[in-house]
Design a protein around this motif. Structure first.
Motif, PDB file in Angstrom:
ATOM      1  N   ARG A 151      66.573  16.513  33.556  1.00  0.00           N
ATOM      2  CA  ARG A 151      67.630  16.974  34.452  1.00  0.00           C
ATOM      3  C   ARG A 151      67.064  17.990  35.435  1.00  0.00           C
ATOM      4  O   ARG A 151      66.074  18.676  35.140  1.00  0.00           O
ATOM      5  N   ASP A 152      67.724  18.091  36.587  1.00  0.00           N
ATOM      6  CA  ASP A 152      67.282  19.063  37.583  1.00  0.00           C
ATOM      7  C   ASP A 152      67.850  20.437  37.263  1.00  0.00           C
ATOM      8  O   ASP A 152      68.526  20.623  36.235  1.00  0.00           O
ATOM      9  N   ASP A 153      67.574  21.425  38.133  1.00  0.00           N
ATOM     10  CA  ASP A 153      68.006  22.795  37.837  1.00  0.00           C
ATOM     11  C   ASP A 153      69.518  22.968  37.923  1.00  0.00           C
ATOM     12  O   ASP A 153      70.045  24.024  37.559  1.00  0.00           O
ATOM     13  N   LYS A 154      70.239  21.914  38.366  1.00  0.00           N
ATOM     14  CA  LYS A 154      71.704  21.950  38.366  1.00  0.00           C
ATOM     15  C   LYS A 154      72.291  21.256  37.136  1.00  0.00           C
ATOM     16  O   LYS A 154      73.507  21.165  36.988  1.00  0.00           O
ATOM     17  N   GLY A 155      71.391  20.751  36.276  1.00  0.00           N
ATOM     18  CA  GLY A 155      71.833  20.068  35.078  1.00  0.00           C
ATOM     19  C   GLY A 155      72.162  18.606  35.281  1.00  0.00           C
ATOM     20  O   GLY A 155      72.671  17.951  34.368  1.00  0.00           O
ATOM     21  N   GLU A 156      71.861  18.059  36.443  1.00  0.00           N
ATOM     22  CA  GLU A 156      72.172  16.667  36.730  1.00  0.00           C
ATOM     23  C   GLU A 156      70.972  15.776  36.401  1.00  0.00           C
ATOM     24  O   GLU A 156      69.818  16.165  36.604  1.00  0.00           O
ATOM     25  N   LEU A 157      71.243  14.581  35.890  1.00  0.00           N
ATOM     26  CA  LEU A 157      70.186  13.651  35.531  1.00  0.00           C
ATOM     27  C   LEU A 157      69.337  13.297  36.751  1.00  0.00           C
ATOM     28  O   LEU A 157      69.869  13.092  37.845  1.00  0.00           O
ATOM     29  N   ILE A 158      68.016  13.221  36.529  1.00  0.00           N
ATOM     30  CA  ILE A 158      67.100  12.816  37.599  1.00  0.00           C
ATOM     31  C   ILE A 158      66.751  11.351  37.386  1.00  0.00           C
ATOM     32  O   ILE A 158      66.201  10.995  36.338  1.00  0.00           O
ATOM     33  N   PRO A 159      67.057  10.484  38.337  1.00  0.00           N
ATOM     34  CA  PRO A 159      66.660   9.073  38.196  1.00  0.00           C
ATOM     35  C   PRO A 159      65.149   8.964  38.001  1.00  0.00           C
ATOM     36  O   PRO A 159      64.377   9.739  38.580  1.00  0.00           O
ATOM     37  N   ARG A 160      64.717   8.033  37.201  1.00  0.00           N
ATOM     38  CA  ARG A 160      63.290   7.928  36.886  1.00  0.00           C
ATOM     39  C   ARG A 160      62.387   7.826  38.113  1.00  0.00           C
ATOM     40  O   ARG A 160      61.328   8.449  38.155  1.00  0.00           O
ATOM     41  N   PRO A 161      62.759   7.071  39.148  1.00  0.00           N
ATOM     42  CA  PRO A 161      61.870   7.018  40.325  1.00  0.00           C
ATOM     43  C   PRO A 161      61.728   8.358  41.033  1.00  0.00           C
ATOM     44  O   PRO A 161      60.759   8.566  41.768  1.00  0.00           O
ATOM     45  N   LEU A 162      62.678   9.272  40.791  1.00  0.00           N
ATOM     46  CA  LEU A 162      62.640  10.575  41.454  1.00  0.00           C
ATOM     47  C   LEU A 162      62.110  11.679  40.547  1.00  0.00           C
ATOM     48  O   LEU A 162      62.130  12.848  40.904  1.00  0.00           O
ATOM     49  N   GLN A 163      61.651  11.312  39.348  1.00  0.00           N
ATOM     50  CA  GLN A 163      60.984  12.268  38.467  1.00  0.00           C
ATOM     51  C   GLN A 163      59.516  12.352  38.850  1.00  0.00           C
ATOM     52  O   GLN A 163      58.915  11.366  39.279  1.00  0.00           O
ATOM     53  N   THR A 164      58.931  13.539  38.695  1.00  0.00           N
ATOM     54  CA  THR A 164      57.513  13.676  38.998  1.00  0.00           C
ATOM     55  C   THR A 164      56.691  12.806  38.059  1.00  0.00           C
ATOM     56  O   THR A 164      56.948  12.735  36.852  1.00  0.00           O
ATOM     57  N   ASN A 165      55.728  12.103  38.616  1.00  0.00           N
ATOM     58  CA  ASN A 165      54.839  11.232  37.853  1.00  0.00           C
ATOM     59  C   ASN A 165      53.502  11.951  37.718  1.00  0.00           C
ATOM     60  O   ASN A 165      52.523  11.621  38.382  1.00  0.00           O
ATOM     61  N   MET A 166      53.481  13.008  36.890  1.00  0.00           N
ATOM     62  CA  MET A 166      52.308  13.877  36.781  1.00  0.00           C
ATOM     63  C   MET A 166      51.025  13.074  36.602  1.00  0.00           C
ATOM     64  O   MET A 166      50.988  12.114  35.844  1.00  0.00           O
ATOM     65  N   LEU A 167      49.979  13.496  37.297  1.00  0.00           N
ATOM     66  CA  LEU A 167      48.697  12.797  37.222  1.00  0.00           C
ATOM     67  C   LEU A 167      47.597  13.762  36.814  1.00  0.00           C
ATOM     68  O   LEU A 167      47.461  14.852  37.381  1.00  0.00           O
ATOM     69  N   VAL A 174      53.590  -3.511  40.075  1.00  0.00           N
ATOM     70  CA  VAL A 174      54.451  -4.536  39.486  1.00  0.00           C
ATOM     71  C   VAL A 174      55.249  -3.936  38.327  1.00  0.00           C
ATOM     72  O   VAL A 174      56.455  -4.192  38.176  1.00  0.00           O
ATOM     73  N   GLU A 175      54.571  -3.111  37.501  1.00  0.00           N
ATOM     74  CA  GLU A 175      55.271  -2.469  36.388  1.00  0.00           C
ATOM     75  C   GLU A 175      56.380  -1.553  36.888  1.00  0.00           C
ATOM     76  O   GLU A 175      57.464  -1.477  36.299  1.00  0.00           O
ATOM     77  N   ALA A 176      56.120  -0.838  37.988  1.00  0.00           N
ATOM     78  CA  ALA A 176      57.139   0.056  38.544  1.00  0.00           C
ATOM     79  C   ALA A 176      58.365  -0.735  38.994  1.00  0.00           C
ATOM     80  O   ALA A 176      59.511  -0.314  38.801  1.00  0.00           O
ATOM     81  N   ALA A 177      58.130  -1.909  39.605  1.00  0.00           N
ATOM     82  CA  ALA A 177      59.250  -2.748  40.036  1.00  0.00           C
ATOM     83  C   ALA A 177      60.031  -3.265  38.841  1.00  0.00           C
ATOM     84  O   ALA A 177      61.275  -3.285  38.841  1.00  0.00           O
ATOM     85  N   LEU A 178      59.324  -3.662  37.788  1.00  0.00           N
ATOM     86  CA  LEU A 178      59.993  -4.132  36.578  1.00  0.00           C
ATOM     87  C   LEU A 178      60.770  -3.018  35.893  1.00  0.00           C
ATOM     88  O   LEU A 178      61.868  -3.224  35.364  1.00  0.00           O
ATOM     89  N   ARG A 179      60.187  -1.811  35.913  1.00  0.00           N
ATOM     90  CA  ARG A 179      60.829  -0.674  35.254  1.00  0.00           C
ATOM     91  C   ARG A 179      62.170  -0.336  35.902  1.00  0.00           C
ATOM     92  O   ARG A 179      63.060   0.233  35.258  1.00  0.00           O
ATOM     93  N   ALA A 180      62.318  -0.668  37.164  1.00  0.00           N
ATOM     94  CA  ALA A 180      63.568  -0.376  37.864  1.00  0.00           C
ATOM     95  C   ALA A 180      64.698  -1.307  37.439  1.00  0.00           C
ATOM     96  O   ALA A 180      65.867  -1.040  37.724  1.00  0.00           O
ATOM     97  N   LEU A 181      64.359  -2.394  36.749  1.00  0.00           N
ATOM     98  CA  LEU A 181      65.387  -3.324  36.276  1.00  0.00           C
ATOM     99  C   LEU A 181      66.056  -2.779  35.026  1.00  0.00           C
ATOM    100  O   LEU A 181      65.372  -2.313  34.099  1.00  0.00           O
ATOM    101  N   PRO A 182      67.364  -2.785  34.939  1.00  0.00           N
ATOM    102  CA  PRO A 182      68.059  -2.190  33.792  1.00  0.00           C
ATOM    103  C   PRO A 182      67.749  -2.886  32.470  1.00  0.00           C
ATOM    104  O   PRO A 182      67.848  -2.274  31.402  1.00  0.00           O
ATOM    105  N   GLU A 183      67.318  -4.159  32.530  1.00  0.00           N
ATOM    106  CA  GLU A 183      67.035  -4.889  31.289  1.00  0.00           C
ATOM    107  C   GLU A 183      65.664  -4.555  30.710  1.00  0.00           C
ATOM    108  O   GLU A 183      65.367  -4.912  29.568  1.00  0.00           O
ATOM    109  N   VAL A 184      64.818  -3.861  31.485  1.00  0.00           N
ATOM    110  CA  VAL A 184      63.435  -3.613  31.078  1.00  0.00           C
ATOM    111  C   VAL A 184      63.279  -2.179  30.579  1.00  0.00           C
ATOM    112  O   VAL A 184      63.672  -1.235  31.256  1.00  0.00           O
TER     113      VAL A 184
END
Length: 466
Positions: free
Chosen positions: A313-329, A445-455
């Motif tokens: 969740r962000d600093d307001k307590g709201e859920l962060i969609p996975r594509p908008l979460q930091t993908n730490m490297l 390709v995995e990122a595109a698949l991950r965006a599907l709700p069934e995956v």
């Protein structure tokens, strides 16, 4: 802790002074405060000194997460030794390579963990051990090794017990606390401190060396990204012999928080530990995290109350969609993360999938992997890194074979960096799939698949043409 420490002895002393009575490490069977951890690791440090170890000595540690692992790790760093952390999953071939390659003189470890009997691993790696005498080892396969201490050495002629080792701290003429303090003062920021062996699919693992200053400073910076606070109780799912687990332990300790270790990685044990030890932070990913989350919900645990087990969740307590979460490297060579944003940061839509900006002074260079020329901003190229907490090098590998002439390390990561300094990971250099004359990253390709709700967990691999 206002003055930034430059060595692990300095960092640990600061934390102990500030948080002495606070729990440092908690297990279901035992909890140690920071003051007690200082005493235990100090006893181990003095025992190692009395046994002939000292600054620059090569020490191997092979044990599961817990009090033995942490006290031995800290003790080695406090005396300025160079410690090699060994996976409890190591095969005899891997163990033989690690102990020989890193010139190990002293070995501390567990005898058994889960279904593993490490006496069999050791004797398979070094058959001559069977005819050797504890304290007088002289093996041609690992010529510097002089002593092995296990938490249970009963019936073994070639190893002594950890209790026997610890008794050396109280022997006549053994180093006292005052001498240990002086030794810690002589540990330098540039001293080599730890060797982490990277896994390799086609060759034996390489030995990544990190210095005292990397260990002291980088976890302080990474702890900011993970939002670790002094009252947190963190359970890391990654074992401490892997660099991610090691750095997480150091992040927790750097903040004077509590690190919680289960007795095993089994799901029921993890859940029992979470409940009994009032865990409020968890660090993990992959299918094991998915299974743990599902099992926790079934048991009635409020996963949203545990950062890292529930959705971020962000600093307001709201859920962060996975594509908008930091993908730490990060990587072993950079002592974990080099590009990231904090866990509670919601990336702008225009930066979905980004890892983030550099941390702790890392410098980037993006180059054409074929020509070595710097590519235009926003174009894909190989990531070169310099500064920050970059490794000293690979053990026994000449520096000129590892770094460029001006000190950059070619990471083999293909990335692009936008105009605001946000890095986007594309693939490893050998991770591209050629299809219909086009190069495609399996991760895209995995990122595109991950965006599907069934995956839940996508896995993409290339296949040879039929």
């Amino acid at each position: 802790m206002s003055d930034k420490p430059a060595t692990m002895p300095q960092l640990f002393a600061q934390v102990v002074a500030a948080r002495g009575d606070h729990p440092a490490i908690a297990m279901r069977s035992q909890t140690l405060s920071y003051a007690e951890l200082e005493q235990r690791s100090g006893q181990m440090a003095r025992a190692l000194l009395a046994s002939g170890a000292g600054k620059g000595s090569r020490i191997a540690l092979m044990a599961p997460d817990g009090i033995l692992w942490l006290t031995t790790f800290l003790a080695s760093l406090r005396i300025g030794a160079l410690i090699s952390v060994v996976s409890t999953l190591a095969t005899p071939k891997e163990l033989a390579h690690i102990l020989r390659n890193s010139d190990i003189q002293f070995f501390v470890g567990a005898r058994e963990f889960l279904r593993h009997d490490y006496t069999k691993t050791l004797t398979s790696a070094f058959p001559a051990l069977e005819n050797s005498q504890a304290g007088a080892l002289a093996l041609t396969e690992v010529p510097y090794l002089r002593a092995i201490w296990l938490d249970n050495a009963e019936g073994l002629g070639w190893a002594d017990s950890v209790d026997t080792l610890l008794a050396n701290a109280d022997a006549p003429n053994a180093p006292d606390a005052a001498l240990l303090t002086e030794i810690e003062k002589n540990v330098a920021p540039t001293d080599d401190a730890v060797i982490v062996y990277t896994s390799g699919s086609t060759s034996l693992p390489k030995a990544v060396i990190h210095s005292q200053v990397n260990i002291a400073l980088h976890p302080l910076e990474v702890a900011k990204l993970f939002l670790i606070k002094p009252e947190d109780r963190m359970l890391p799912m990654l074992p401490a012999f892997w660099l991610g687990g090691m750095v997480m332990a150091l992040e927790v300790l750097s903040q004077g928080a509590t690190i919680v270790y289960p007795d095993s990685p089994e799901l029921d044990e993890l859940l029992d530990t979470i409940e009994e030890q009032q865990v409020n932070r968890l660090n993990g990913w992959g299918d094991m995290l998915v299974k743990l989350r599902e099992a926790a919900i079934e048991r009635g645990i409020d996963v949203d109350a545990i950062v890292g087990l529930g959705e971020f969740r962000d600093d307001k307590g709201e859920l962060i969609p996975r594509p908008l979460q930091t993908n730490m490297l990060g990587m072993s060579e950079t002592f974990s993360v080099h590009s990231a944003e904090a866990l509670n940061v919601r990336l702008p839509e225009s930066k979905a999938g980004a890892s983030g900006r550099t941390i702790n002074g890392y410098e980037r260079r993006i180059v054409n992997p074929e020509t070595g020329e710097i590519v235009a901003q926003g174009e894909v190229g190989e990531l070169y890194l310099r500064g920050g907490a970059l490794m000293t090098g690979f053990y026994k590998v000449p520096r000129e074979k590892v770094f460029t002439a001006d000190g950059f390390y070619p990471t083999s990561d293909l990335v692009r960096v936008d105009e605001d300094g946000y890095l986007y990971f594309i693939a490893r250099r050998g991770d591209m799939i050629k299809t219909r004359a086009a190069n495609v990253s399996r991760l895209e390709v995995e990122a595109a698949l991950r965006a599907l709700p069934e995956v839940v967990i996508p896995v993409v691999a290339g296949l040879d043409d039929a």
